[in-house]
Structure formats: structure tokens, C-alpha cells
Design a protein around this motif. Structure first.
Motif, PDB file in Angstrom:
ATOM      1  N   VAL A   1       0.818  -1.221   0.000  1.00  0.00           N
ATOM      2  CA  VAL A   1       0.000   0.000   0.000  1.00  0.00           C
ATOM      3  C   VAL A   1       0.851   1.270   0.000  1.00  0.00           C
ATOM      4  O   VAL A   1       0.304   2.366  -0.027  1.00  0.00           O
ATOM      5  CB  VAL A   1      -0.948   0.016   1.222  1.00  0.00           C
ATOM      6  N   VAL A   2       2.176   1.109   0.041  1.00  0.00           N
ATOM      7  CA  VAL A   2       3.043   2.279   0.167  1.00  0.00           C
ATOM      8  C   VAL A   2       2.869   3.224  -1.024  1.00  0.00           C
ATOM      9  O   VAL A   2       2.822   4.446  -0.865  1.00  0.00           O
ATOM     10  CB  VAL A   2       4.517   1.836   0.295  1.00  0.00           C
ATOM     11  N   GLN A   3       2.751   2.649  -2.268  1.00  0.00           N
ATOM     12  CA  GLN A   3       2.676   3.523  -3.445  1.00  0.00           C
ATOM     13  C   GLN A   3       1.458   4.444  -3.393  1.00  0.00           C
ATOM     14  O   GLN A   3       1.559   5.655  -3.600  1.00  0.00           O
ATOM     15  CB  GLN A   3       2.625   2.677  -4.735  1.00  0.00           C
ATOM     16  N   THR A   4       0.285   3.847  -3.118  1.00  0.00           N
ATOM     17  CA  THR A   4      -0.936   4.649  -3.086  1.00  0.00           C
ATOM     18  C   THR A   4      -0.878   5.686  -1.967  1.00  0.00           C
ATOM     19  O   THR A   4      -1.268   6.846  -2.139  1.00  0.00           O
ATOM     20  CB  THR A   4      -2.159   3.726  -2.901  1.00  0.00           C
ATOM     21  N   PHE A   5      -0.393   5.275  -0.790  1.00  0.00           N
ATOM     22  CA  PHE A   5      -0.311   6.175   0.359  1.00  0.00           C
ATOM     23  C   PHE A   5       0.641   7.331   0.057  1.00  0.00           C
ATOM     24  O   PHE A   5       0.353   8.498   0.367  1.00  0.00           O
ATOM     25  CB  PHE A   5       0.169   5.384   1.579  1.00  0.00           C
ATOM     26  N   ALA A   6       1.792   7.008  -0.590  1.00  0.00           N
ATOM     27  CA  ALA A   6       2.762   8.046  -0.906  1.00  0.00           C
ATOM     28  C   ALA A   6       2.229   9.015  -1.953  1.00  0.00           C
ATOM     29  O   ALA A   6       2.558  10.211  -1.926  1.00  0.00           O
ATOM     30  CB  ALA A   6       4.059   7.401  -1.406  1.00  0.00           C
ATOM     31  N   LEU A   7       1.413   8.525  -2.892  1.00  0.00           N
ATOM     32  CA  LEU A   7       0.820   9.425  -3.889  1.00  0.00           C
ATOM     33  C   LEU A   7      -0.070  10.468  -3.226  1.00  0.00           C
ATOM     34  O   LEU A   7      -0.117  11.631  -3.641  1.00  0.00           O
ATOM     35  CB  LEU A   7       0.015   8.620  -4.912  1.00  0.00           C
ATOM     36  N   ALA A   8      -0.818  10.044  -2.193  1.00  0.00           N
ATOM     37  CA  ALA A   8      -1.679  10.994  -1.485  1.00  0.00           C
ATOM     38  C   ALA A   8      -0.835  12.090  -0.839  1.00  0.00           C
ATOM     39  O   ALA A   8      -1.163  13.287  -0.906  1.00  0.00           O
ATOM     40  CB  ALA A   8      -2.510  10.254  -0.442  1.00  0.00           C
ATOM     41  N   LEU A   9       0.287  11.699  -0.193  1.00  0.00           N
ATOM     42  CA  LEU A   9       1.166  12.700   0.417  1.00  0.00           C
ATOM     43  C   LEU A   9       1.775  13.609  -0.649  1.00  0.00           C
ATOM     44  O   LEU A   9       1.950  14.818  -0.433  1.00  0.00           O
ATOM     45  CB  LEU A   9       2.274  11.995   1.200  1.00  0.00           C
ATOM     46  N   HIS A  10       2.104  13.033  -1.814  1.00  0.00           N
ATOM     47  CA  HIS A  10       2.650  13.841  -2.914  1.00  0.00           C
ATOM     48  C   HIS A  10       1.652  14.888  -3.373  1.00  0.00           C
ATOM     49  O   HIS A  10       2.026  16.044  -3.634  1.00  0.00           O
ATOM     50  CB  HIS A  10       3.027  12.909  -4.077  1.00  0.00           C
ATOM     51  N   GLU A  11       0.387  14.505  -3.498  1.00  0.00           N
ATOM     52  CA  GLU A  11      -0.628  15.454  -3.941  1.00  0.00           C
ATOM     53  C   GLU A  11      -0.810  16.579  -2.926  1.00  0.00           C
ATOM     54  O   GLU A  11      -0.976  17.746  -3.291  1.00  0.00           O
ATOM     55  CB  GLU A  11      -1.962  14.733  -4.182  1.00  0.00           C
ATOM     56  N   LEU A  12      -0.771  16.244  -1.620  1.00  0.00           N
ATOM     57  CA  LEU A  12      -0.882  17.278  -0.599  1.00  0.00           C
ATOM     58  C   LEU A  12       0.309  18.245  -0.681  1.00  0.00           C
ATOM     59  O   LEU A  12       0.143  19.468  -0.590  1.00  0.00           O
ATOM     60  CB  LEU A  12      -0.947  16.633   0.786  1.00  0.00           C
ATOM     61  N   ALA A  13       1.525  17.673  -0.850  1.00  0.00           N
ATOM     62  CA  ALA A  13       2.712  18.513  -0.910  1.00  0.00           C
ATOM     63  C   ALA A  13       2.710  19.396  -2.155  1.00  0.00           C
ATOM     64  O   ALA A  13       3.051  20.589  -2.111  1.00  0.00           O
ATOM     65  CB  ALA A  13       3.966  17.645  -0.877  1.00  0.00           C
ATOM     66  N   THR A  14       2.338  18.812  -3.297  1.00  0.00           N
ATOM     67  CA  THR A  14       2.295  19.588  -4.537  1.00  0.00           C
ATOM     68  C   THR A  14       1.291  20.726  -4.431  1.00  0.00           C
ATOM     69  O   THR A  14       1.546  21.864  -4.863  1.00  0.00           O
ATOM     70  CB  THR A  14       1.917  18.662  -5.708  1.00  0.00           C
ATOM     71  N   ASN A  15       0.133  20.444  -3.846  1.00  0.00           N
ATOM     72  CA  ASN A  15      -0.889  21.477  -3.656  1.00  0.00           C
ATOM     73  C   ASN A  15      -0.379  22.587  -2.730  1.00  0.00           C
ATOM     74  O   ASN A  15      -0.616  23.776  -2.956  1.00  0.00           O
ATOM     75  CB  ASN A  15      -2.152  20.831  -3.081  1.00  0.00           C
ATOM     76  N   ALA A  16       0.372  22.155  -1.690  1.00  0.00           N
ATOM     77  CA  ALA A  16       0.886  23.147  -0.742  1.00  0.00           C
ATOM     78  C   ALA A  16       1.927  24.050  -1.394  1.00  0.00           C
ATOM     79  O   ALA A  16       2.051  25.225  -1.058  1.00  0.00           O
ATOM     80  CB  ALA A  16       1.481  22.442   0.474  1.00  0.00           C
ATOM     81  N   VAL A  17       2.695  23.497  -2.341  1.00  0.00           N
ATOM     82  CA  VAL A  17       3.695  24.295  -3.048  1.00  0.00           C
ATOM     83  C   VAL A  17       3.017  25.302  -3.975  1.00  0.00           C
ATOM     84  O   VAL A  17       3.425  26.460  -4.094  1.00  0.00           O
ATOM     85  CB  VAL A  17       4.651  23.377  -3.837  1.00  0.00           C
ATOM     86  N   LYS A  18       1.952  24.863  -4.652  1.00  0.00           N
ATOM     87  CA  LYS A  18       1.287  25.729  -5.619  1.00  0.00           C
ATOM     88  C   LYS A  18       0.425  26.792  -4.945  1.00  0.00           C
ATOM     89  O   LYS A  18       0.422  27.963  -5.345  1.00  0.00           O
ATOM     90  CB  LYS A  18       0.423  24.894  -6.545  1.00  0.00           C
ATOM     91  N   TYR A  19      -0.353  26.356  -3.944  1.00  0.00           N
ATOM     92  CA  TYR A  19      -1.366  27.265  -3.392  1.00  0.00           C
ATOM     93  C   TYR A  19      -1.244  27.508  -1.887  1.00  0.00           C
ATOM     94  O   TYR A  19      -1.856  28.431  -1.363  1.00  0.00           O
ATOM     95  CB  TYR A  19      -2.767  26.700  -3.636  1.00  0.00           C
ATOM     96  N   GLY A  20      -0.493  26.654  -1.178  1.00  0.00           N
ATOM     97  CA  GLY A  20      -0.601  26.677   0.270  1.00  0.00           C
ATOM     98  C   GLY A  20       0.660  27.014   1.013  1.00  0.00           C
ATOM     99  O   GLY A  20       1.479  27.839   0.593  1.00  0.00           O
TER     100      GLY A  20
END
Length: 643
Positions: A536-555
Motif C-alpha cells: 500500500v506504500v505507493q498509493t499512500f505516498a501518492l496521497a502525500l505527494h498530492e498534498l505537498a504539490t498542492n501546498a507548493v502551488k497554493y498553500g
């Protein structure tokens, strides 16, 4: 109205090609003639055959007419997704491009544009059974309406061409196989190989037979196979018995002394097999044997020296023993006594069974009985039927049972009867453990691979739906693949039962964005050593990646005043006893965008957290857009074992 003259001309072309193909066995000539006829018939003067190679990854210009030097027989094209060639092969139907200047469906190779090609039509060449061989491609230097009569003509043309190519390819493979077989037979100088007819008269005498027996092929042609037998065996009718056994059972052992041309005797170990035609009728026999005269002499000499045998036996690492035909031991080597603690006297008879694991004793006795029955049944024709089994023996030094592979061979007297058995037991316990570990590792690798492929496929589809252009798709998909790559890098460094820790995953993701370089920008709180299940590491890590990417762009990671706190903890165990991991992502100090701006966290990232994680992992998630940033919680059963 149909153009009758044109139809007649095209039918004649098909007939001419068929007649040419029937009289030609050269694949390149047939392909060239196919291109020449079709180019002339359609009035383009230019055509080519593209052959699928490299496991379906590229097309090779195998034949053609009307092309400049350097194309036919040399040019290779990748089978790209957006090419008319790949599309035609996939659809199993002709595909027409009337004007490449107006073509927006497919990409046209540069060499064709440079050659002035404007219009083209592809027709797939299918072999019997539907397997694609390649394409017949007709090209024109002016815009052209390839009509239905053209495509149907080409389709008929390739339907005729497919079986012709299949025949030639099959013939080519057969010739290659026959050549390899001939070379192999001619180089097998250590083996006597000959073929006899139904009456056992010699019809084929290979070089190995000449080397072993001394006769040339001309000297033995048509003579009975019995000339190779010793006088006493001929008198006893052994040649007739041998071929009759092969005739009735399909194969007969041929293990005996034979006669050379010069009168010397050679001991051959081999067999005689019946040859039959397609209807099952007997056509003859093939005899294959190896000259083991020297080995036989060495074995006889060794049998005469019991002291030499003991010295040899006691010097090997295996546990060695001798037994009577009923399985009762008569002697065991010092290695056996040192390993099991049983002396020669204690191991005699059935005493050796005391060292065998109780669960394996019945199987050992059954293997003995079967091996001895086989040896007795084949006493007149077999050199020996070995006994081979696996079981556990007691190790006195370790005070436990270890796995052993036991093998025994019957020793025969002059009359062929079994007089005793000589056997060895080899420790394979460590090997079995390594094999079990290997199976576990292979299963884990296969599981990870399937999971990764599924994650990549899902990620691509969802990224595709949310992208506004090809460049946007490339950027987003590459970012997400890099996130997966980082996780795979963590997984690849693991050994055995090791697992990736959550702290590693979140730090790796934030480090990529430079979020950990500014003191006080990010706070990470949580217990160390929280191990994640690899699946499950890949799916879980993708979620963290999306949060981090969003934080870089907007947050928080993209604004000077923004702050991020990531905390995690283990929550009470579920019914299966495994604790759940709860992660909180909290941003603050963020100036939220105006209403008209893109919503932070929208699209794939939010869909992944709010829909994919609950569906794939059974997770519980929340996602809120506060006045000063995003707050997200993920609670999921992703923990692996103790932490």
C-alpha cells in the motif's frame, strides 16, 4: 457501375502473384514481387512491406519498390501509438490517409515526407490463426482517394500473401531445425547413433557410430543391426528381443557389450526407440549409445578393491552407507556416525531408521520397496534403477532434525542381479530454507509489481482526465511518477522482512520540494519506526505527494508566511489486531485564493484522498479548506506488524 476491365486486371494480378508464389521459395523475392505488382496495379509506382520485429516494438522495411537507397532492407521504425501502421495492425483492417498535409489522426514518419509521399494506404498482413506479420503499404506522391475497390483489392491481396508467408516461414524454420539437428548429430562423436528399418537393417550410420564401431557407412548399409552384438548375445537372441521390446513398448534399454569391426569389445549404455509415421505405423528404429568402456573398466577395478572404496567413501562430505537388497544396512561411514550418533553396529539392519524423523519413516520404507522392485524387474536389461528421496535426519550436534536428500544405486553381479545397494545422504536443509526464502521474495516481488502497475495505470487515467493539454499531462504525470519512483527507491533498499517507515516517506516527499530547508517552516511529529505494508506504500505516498504539490502551488509551502504541521500516531487496533495509522496534515498562515482562482486541492489529488484511499485501502479521510490553509486527515490500516 463497377469497372469490369479494372476488376479483370486486378484478378489477373492476384492470379499472377499466386502463380509466382507457388514456384518460388525465396521470401525476399516474393515480397519484392508483391510490392512491384501492387504498385503497378494501383498506379503509384511505390510500395513496401513492413515486417513486425523486436517482439512487436518496431517495423522493418523488409521489401519495397520505388524507394531511394537506404530504405528497403535497412530502415526500422518504432511501432508508435499514434501511427497509421500501428492503428491498421491493431484494427486488422486497411487504413487510408488521403492527404498527409490534412491528416490529424496519425503521425507520418519523416522519411516518407522527405520522399514526397502525400497519400498512403496500409493493409495488414495476417498469418493463419490471425497473428500479424506486418503491413503492405502503398504510397502516392499526390493526394488520392483510395476507394473501397482499392482497399478491398489490397485486403484480398494480403489474404493471399499471409498463407504464402506462413509457408515460407515454416519451411525456413524447418530447414534451420534440420540443419541444427544434422550438425548436432555429426558433432556427437562420443555417441553411436544409427537408424534401422522395420526389419532392423541399417539405413543411416552417423559419424559417431563410425567412430565408436569402426565401420564406415558404406560397409554397414543394409546389414542387420545384429552385427554389433557379441556372438553369445546373438546366439541368445538378444538382437531380436531388443527390437521386439522397442516395437511393443516404444523403447528398449541397450546396455551391454558390443562388437567393433576389429573384433574388440566396447561397452555401450544407450537405448533403442521405435520410429513411427504420422498414422502411428512403425517405420524403423533409432539406436543411440555412449561408449563407456573405460568407465566400465574403472568400475570393475574399483569393485575389486574394497579398501580403495572405503578410502573414497570416507573422504566425501556425504553420509555414505551400504545395504542389502531388502534395505537392511550392512555398513555406514564414519560421517554417518559423527552426524547421527549411531555407530555402525547400531545402524545395521533397520537400526538406521532411529535417525529418521518419525513422520518420514513410512515414506523411506516405501521408497526402498519400490526401488528394489524396479531393480529386480529390470535386472536383465537395466544397469540400475536409483533410489532417490528426501527426508529428515537427526543431527546430534544441533539436537534437531535436518533435511537430507538420499540417493542409492544398486550394485549388480555378473548375471545382472542386484547384490547390494550403495547410497549417500546429502544435507540440503540450508538449501531448502534458501529456496523457501526465494519463493517468498519472488511472491513479494510479483505482488509489488502488480500493485505498482495498477497504481501507475490508475494514476495515468486520472491525470489524463484532469489535464488541459499534452504538456500539462506530461508535467503532472512525470511529477506523480517521480513520487512513485521515490517510494520504489525506498522499497528497493529493503531486505527480507524489512518495511518502509512512514517517517521516511513523508521526509522524502517534503525534501524534494525543499520544504525542510527553512527552519520552522515544517514541523513533523510522530513516533519513529511506524512500518508500512509494502503493498500500500505507493498509493499512500501518492496521497502525500498530492498534498505537498498542492501546498507548493497554493498553500503553506508556497507562501512566505505559510506553516505546515504533519503529525501521525497509531490508533487502537481493529478486529484483526493490527493498529491503524492516523495522519494529520495541517497548514496555517496561508492566504487563500479568491473565489475565481483554482480551488486548492481540487482535481486528482482531492479525488485520490477522498475516494481512492477509502476504496483501495479502506481508509477514513477528511479534507477541509480553512480560512488559512488545508487540513486533511487520513486514517488507514497500512501498518505492517509491530512498530
Amino acid at each position: 457501375m463497377p469497372d469490369v476491365e479494372q476488376m479483370i486486371r486486378r484478378q489477373k494480378v492476384l492470379a499472377d502473384f499466386g502463380e509466382f508464389a507457388l514456384g518460388c521459395d525465396d521470401l525476399d523475392q516474393i515480397l519484392h514481387e508483391a510490392c512491384r505488382l501492387v504498385a503497378a496495379t494501383l498506379g503509384t509506382g511505390r510500395a513496401k512491406v513492413l515486417e513486425i520485429q523486436e517482439g512487436g516494438r518496431e517495423l522493418f522495411v523488409r521489401a519495397g519498390v520505388g524507394w531511394a537507397e537506404g530504405v528497403v532492407g535497412q530502415l526500422r521504425l518504432p511501432m508508435e501509438e499514434h501511427s497509421s501502421e500501428t492503428y491498421s495492425i491493431g484494427k486488422r483492417a486497411p487504413v487510408v490517409t488521403r492527404d498527409i498535409g490534412k491528416e490529424d489522426r496519425f503521425q507520418v514518419p519523416d522519411f516518407m515526407k522527405e520522399a514526397g509521399v502525400v497519400a498512403l494506404v496500409n493493409a495488414p498482413i495476417l498469418l493463419p490463426g490471425g497473428r500479424a506479420y506486418g503491413l503492405l503499404q502503398v504510397d502516392d506522391t499526390a493526394p488520392r482517394e483510395f476507394g473501397e475497390e482499392d482497399t478491398e483489392f489490397l485486403r484480398t491481396y494480403t489474404i493471399i500473401l499471409g498463407p504464402v508467408l506462413d509457408r515460407l516461414l515454416t519451411v525456413g524454420r524447418l530447414r534451420s531445425s534440420e540443419e541444427r539437428f544434422r550438425l548436432m548429430m555429426e558433432e556427437a562423436q562420443d555417441y553411436a547413433i544409427l537408424i534401422t528399418d522395420r526389419e532392423d537393417r541399417i539405413v543411416d550410420w552417423l559419424p559417431g557410430a563410425a567412430a565408436v564401431f569402426g565401420w564406415s557407412a558404406a560397409e554397414v548399409q543394409g546389414r542387420p543391426g545384429a552385427i554389433l552384438f557379441t556372438p553369445e548375445d546373438r546366439e541368445a537372441g538378444e538382437p531380436e528381443k531388443e527390437v521386439e521390446t522397442a516395437r511393443t513398448t516404444g523403447v528398449a534399454p541397450n546396455v551391454r557389450w558390443h562388437l567393433r569391426k576389429d573384433g574388440a569389445r566396447v561397452f555401450i549404455e544407450g537405448s533403442v526407440r521405435a520410429l513411427k509415421d504420422a498414422e502411428g505405423r512403425l517405420t524403423g528404429f533409432i539406436k543411440i549409445g555412449q561408449d563407456v568402456t573405460e568407465r566400465r573398466a574403472a568400475e570393475d577395478a574399483l569393485a575389486e578393491s574394497e579398501g580403495l572404496l572405503r578410502a573414497l567413501v570416507e573422504g566425501v562430505p556425504q553420509l555414505v552407507w551400504r545395504a542389502r537388497t531388502d534395505g537392511a544396512w550392512t555398513w555406514s561411514s564414519p560421517q554417518w556416525a559423527a552426524y547421527t550418533g549411531l555407530s555402525v553396529e547400531e545402524s545395521r539392519g533397520s537400526g538406521w531408521l532411529r535417525a529418521v524423523h518419525p513422520d518420514d519413516r513410512e515414506g523411506a520404507l516405501l521408497a526402498w520397496a519400490q526401488a528394489h522392485a524396479q531393480a529386480r524387474a529390470g535386472a536383465e536389461t537395466l544397469a540400475g534403477v536409483p533410489l532417490e528421496m528426501e527426508g529428515r535426519l537427526f543431527h546430534r550436534g544441533e539436537a534437531r532434525y535436518r533435511w537430507f536428500r538420499t540417493r542409492a544405486t544398486p550394485v549388480r553381479g555378473e548375471g545382472g542381479q542386484v547384490v547390494e545397494w550403495l547410497g549417500t545422504s546429502t544435507d540440503v536443509d540450508d538449501l531448502r530454507r534458501l529456496q523457501e526464502q526465494q519463493e517468498v521474495m519472488i511472491a513479494e516481488l510479483q505482488h509489488r509489481t502488480r500493485n505498482l502497475i495498477g497504481v501507475v495505470w490508475s494514476t495515468f487515467n486520472k491525470t489524463l482526465r484532469g489535464s488541459t493539454s499534452l504538456q500539462d499531462l506530461r508535467t503532472r504525470f512525470n511529477d506523480r511518477l517521480e513520487a512513485l519512483s521515490r517510494v520504489q527507491g525506498l522499497l528497493s533498499r529493503l531486505a527480507g522482512s524489512e518495511r518502509v517507515e512512514f517517517g521516511e516517506v513523508i521526509r522524502a516527499e517534503l525534501a524534494v520540494h525543499g520544504a525542510l530547508e527553512e527552519p520552522g517552516k515544517v514541523v513533523l511529529e510522530g513516533p519513529p519506526g511506524v512500518r508500512l505494508r509494502s503493498g500500500v506504500v505507493q498509493t499512500f505516498a501518492l496521497a502525500l505527494h498530492e498534498l505537498a504539490t498542492n501546498a507548493v502551488k497554493y498553500g503553506a509551502l508556497g507562501q512566505p508566511a505559510g506553516r505546515l504541521r504533519v503529525s501521525w500516531r497509531l490508533v487502537p487496533a481493529t478486529e484483526d489486531g493490527e493498529p491503524w495509522l492516523q495522519v494529520e496534515w495541517r497548514e496555517s498562515g496561508v492566504k487563500m485564493p479568491e473565489v475565481s482562482a483554482p480551488p486548492p486541492g481540487g482535481g486528482y489529488g482531492r479525488e485520490l484522498i477522498e475516494r481512492a484511499l477509502p476504496y483501495q485501502l479502506g481508509a477514513k479521510t477528511t479534507y477541509e479548506l480553512g480560512t488559512d490553509g488545508v487540513t486533511c486527515t487520513i486514517t488507514a490500516p497500512v501498518v505492517s506488524g509491530a512498530v
